[in-house]
Design a protein around this motif. Sequence first.
Motif, short mmCIF file in Angstrom:
data_model
loop_
_atom_site.label_atom_id
_atom_site.label_comp_id
_atom_site.label_asym_id
_atom_site.label_seq_id
_atom_site.Cartn_x
_atom_site.Cartn_y
_atom_site.Cartn_z
N ILE A 182 0.83 -1.21 0.00
CA ILE A 182 0.00 0.00 0.00
C ILE A 182 0.87 1.26 0.00
O ILE A 182 0.40 2.35 -0.35
CB ILE A 182 -0.98 -0.01 1.19
CG1 ILE A 182 -2.15 0.94 0.92
CG2 ILE A 182 -0.26 0.34 2.50
CD1 ILE A 182 -3.34 0.74 1.81
N HIS A 186 -0.53 1.46 -4.43
CA HIS A 186 -1.74 2.26 -4.30
C HIS A 186 -1.49 3.75 -4.02
O HIS A 186 -2.43 4.48 -3.70
CB HIS A 186 -2.62 1.68 -3.20
CG HIS A 186 -3.08 0.29 -3.45
ND1 HIS A 186 -3.69 -0.11 -4.61
CD2 HIS A 186 -3.02 -0.84 -2.66
CE1 HIS A 186 -3.99 -1.40 -4.54
NE2 HIS A 186 -3.58 -1.86 -3.38
N TRP A 211 -2.94 7.66 4.61
CA TRP A 211 -2.23 7.73 3.33
C TRP A 211 -0.85 8.36 3.52
O TRP A 211 0.14 7.92 2.92
CB TRP A 211 -3.02 8.56 2.31
CG TRP A 211 -4.27 7.91 1.79
CD1 TRP A 211 -5.54 8.21 2.13
CD2 TRP A 211 -4.34 6.87 0.80
NE1 TRP A 211 -6.43 7.42 1.43
CE2 TRP A 211 -5.72 6.60 0.60
CE3 TRP A 211 -3.40 6.15 0.08
CZ2 TRP A 211 -6.16 5.63 -0.29
CZ3 TRP A 211 -3.83 5.18 -0.82
CH2 TRP A 211 -5.20 4.92 -0.99
N PHE A 301 -11.15 6.41 1.18
CA PHE A 301 -11.09 6.73 -0.25
C PHE A 301 -11.76 8.06 -0.58
O PHE A 301 -11.87 8.42 -1.76
CB PHE A 301 -11.70 5.58 -1.05
CG PHE A 301 -10.95 4.30 -0.88
CD1 PHE A 301 -9.74 4.10 -1.53
CD2 PHE A 301 -11.42 3.30 -0.03
CE1 PHE A 301 -9.02 2.92 -1.36
CE2 PHE A 301 -10.71 2.13 0.15
CZ PHE A 301 -9.51 1.94 -0.52
N SER A 304 -8.94 9.91 -2.14
CA SER A 304 -8.16 9.27 -3.21
C SER A 304 -8.85 9.50 -4.55
O SER A 304 -10.06 9.73 -4.62
CB SER A 304 -8.02 7.77 -2.94
OG SER A 304 -9.19 7.06 -3.36
N PHE A 306 -9.17 7.22 -6.96
CA PHE A 306 -9.38 5.95 -7.62
C PHE A 306 -10.86 5.61 -7.83
O PHE A 306 -11.72 6.00 -7.04
CB PHE A 306 -8.70 4.83 -6.83
CG PHE A 306 -7.22 5.06 -6.64
CD1 PHE A 306 -6.41 5.36 -7.72
CD2 PHE A 306 -6.65 4.99 -5.38
CE1 PHE A 306 -5.05 5.58 -7.55
CE2 PHE A 306 -5.30 5.21 -5.20
CZ PHE A 306 -4.49 5.51 -6.28
N PHE A 308 -14.09 2.78 -8.39
CA PHE A 308 -14.55 1.50 -7.87
C PHE A 308 -15.70 1.00 -8.73
O PHE A 308 -16.45 1.78 -9.30
CB PHE A 308 -15.01 1.63 -6.41
CG PHE A 308 -13.88 1.86 -5.46
CD1 PHE A 308 -13.25 0.78 -4.86
CD2 PHE A 308 -13.43 3.14 -5.18
CE1 PHE A 308 -12.19 0.99 -3.99
CE2 PHE A 308 -12.37 3.35 -4.32
CZ PHE A 308 -11.74 2.27 -3.72
N SER A 340 -0.49 8.86 -10.48
CA SER A 340 -0.50 7.77 -9.51
C SER A 340 0.68 6.85 -9.76
O SER A 340 1.25 6.82 -10.86
CB SER A 340 -1.81 6.96 -9.59
OG SER A 340 -1.87 6.22 -10.79
N GLU A 346 -8.54 2.20 -11.44
CA GLU A 346 -9.41 1.54 -10.48
C GLU A 346 -8.58 0.88 -9.38
O GLU A 346 -7.62 0.14 -9.67
CB GLU A 346 -10.27 0.49 -11.18
CG GLU A 346 -11.37 -0.08 -10.31
CD GLU A 346 -12.26 -1.03 -11.09
OE1 GLU A 346 -13.37 -0.64 -11.46
OE2 GLU A 346 -11.81 -2.17 -11.35
N PHE A 347 -8.95 1.11 -8.14
CA PHE A 347 -8.14 0.67 -7.00
C PHE A 347 -7.92 -0.85 -7.01
O PHE A 347 -6.78 -1.32 -6.95
CB PHE A 347 -8.82 1.09 -5.70
CG PHE A 347 -8.04 0.77 -4.47
CD1 PHE A 347 -7.00 1.58 -4.05
CD2 PHE A 347 -8.33 -0.36 -3.71
CE1 PHE A 347 -6.27 1.29 -2.91
CE2 PHE A 347 -7.61 -0.67 -2.57
CZ PHE A 347 -6.57 0.16 -2.17
N GLN A 350 -5.65 -2.37 -9.61
CA GLN A 350 -4.21 -2.26 -9.36
C GLN A 350 -3.69 -3.57 -8.76
O GLN A 350 -2.64 -4.08 -9.15
CB GLN A 350 -3.94 -1.08 -8.43
CG GLN A 350 -4.31 0.26 -9.03
CD GLN A 350 -4.38 1.38 -7.98
OE1 GLN A 350 -3.98 1.19 -6.83
NE2 GLN A 350 -4.89 2.54 -8.38
N ASP A 351 -4.46 -4.12 -7.81
CA ASP A 351 -4.08 -5.42 -7.24
C ASP A 351 -4.16 -6.52 -8.28
O ASP A 351 -3.28 -7.39 -8.36
CB ASP A 351 -5.01 -5.76 -6.07
CG ASP A 351 -4.80 -4.84 -4.88
OD1 ASP A 351 -3.68 -4.78 -4.36
OD2 ASP A 351 -5.78 -4.19 -4.47
#
Length: 451
Positions: A182, A186, A211, A301, A304, A306, A308, A340, A346-347, A350-351
């Motif tokens: 993170i 992120h 953050w 968020f 942020s 990002f 969803f 970023s 999209e958060f 990223q994963d």
Amino acid sequence: MLSAEDNDLMCRVGPGTPMGDLLRRYWTPALLVSEAPTPDGDPVRVRLLGEDLVAFRDTDGKVGLIQENCPHRGASLWFGRNEECGLRCPYHGWKFDRDGNCVDMPSEPPQSVFKDKVKITSYPTHESGGVVWTYMGPREQMTPFRDFGTETLAPEHVSATKLHTTCNWVQAMEGNLDTSHISWLHQFQAVPDIPDDGSDKPGYPSNPQSWKFWLHDRAPRLEIEDTWYGFKYVGVRTTPNGHKHVRMSAFCFPYITAIATVPWGCRLGIFVPIDDENCWRYSITTREVINPRDIGGPNLFSVSPFKFGRAEVNGNGIIPREYTAENDYGIDRDHQRDFSFSGVAEFVSQDLMVTESMGPIYDRTQERLGTSDKAIIRMRRQLIAAAKKVREGGEAPAVAGDLDYRSIRSAEKILDTDEDWRILGTNEDPTVIEMDVDGIRDRDPLPSAGT
């Protein structure tokens, strides 16, 4: 790194595999309740632990989960007619109830008793928290349903989503047990501009300030404690003001995670294998949490940039995949340079970008692990040991019905001098006592307002 043999043991989940045998000792999410909402409604294809199944809600409102192929000549029962408490094959009319019994065989003579000799694979189901769960292990060893709090969750608080991931389930779950990423994957360029709200001090920081802590200290030190359900661990960071900040997450056998949040959390991430190379990422609310003092303040968020998925925002349903390997997860190189760290809008994607890009099953003999991977190493060792124990005739861990599954929580806090992170999120944590009304066993009633 893992040996090729242990990597294979950990990732393969089909019938007869050591890990598959372990997973089948637990009640497992099969589908969302919202996928089969009405009696005699449309059947649902379910691929689970490498088995092809069909779910249907029968006339009585009960969900059946049976093998997909009709035993007659193999036609898919997903094409069948859901009627009068059974699913009828479209080929010759053979009909099966939710227990797998053949209750009608109209293509045979009326006097035939052949149908009484035909039974197909079926699995028991249980609905809780917006999820249809199933037990796929030996019936004589069926374990109790593990109540993480969903059994008493009011309908208006039910929240359950799932997201398809094109990689092995352990590979996907490892991202949830990696507190260091993170600080990298992120992050976004505007984090330094988040206003200082004064919460960088012992106690619970605001979500927006988290953050800044993650950016300030990008190499957390990990501490782990084994528990009856698996383990919990913290990533320790130093804040800009020099305080000790901890993010505590938990792993519960065999595929459940609780991710750090301010002040503590009981929402679960569940990584359910579809087969060896695909999984569903379920996210479920286990109970209502009261927070009258608004600890943590605005949502993490809220500051942020990002995106969803719609179902994720609404809290129920299947989350659509807008960003996939086919479109390179929508990576924008200009954004990656100036907006970023990842360049992915999209958060969650990223994963998915990093875990799916490893390939369906990563060859872990090629890994070079560091100190930030301690929790992942612990999870792998626990899973492999448990699978081997069950294969040798032992019991699966954390399956007993009298265990306190509601006590599994995550947490995040700036510690005071000599404060022990191991108390965070437990039934002894004062904030848990204040906020988790339905999560502590045999508690005394909370005083009403004004007393």
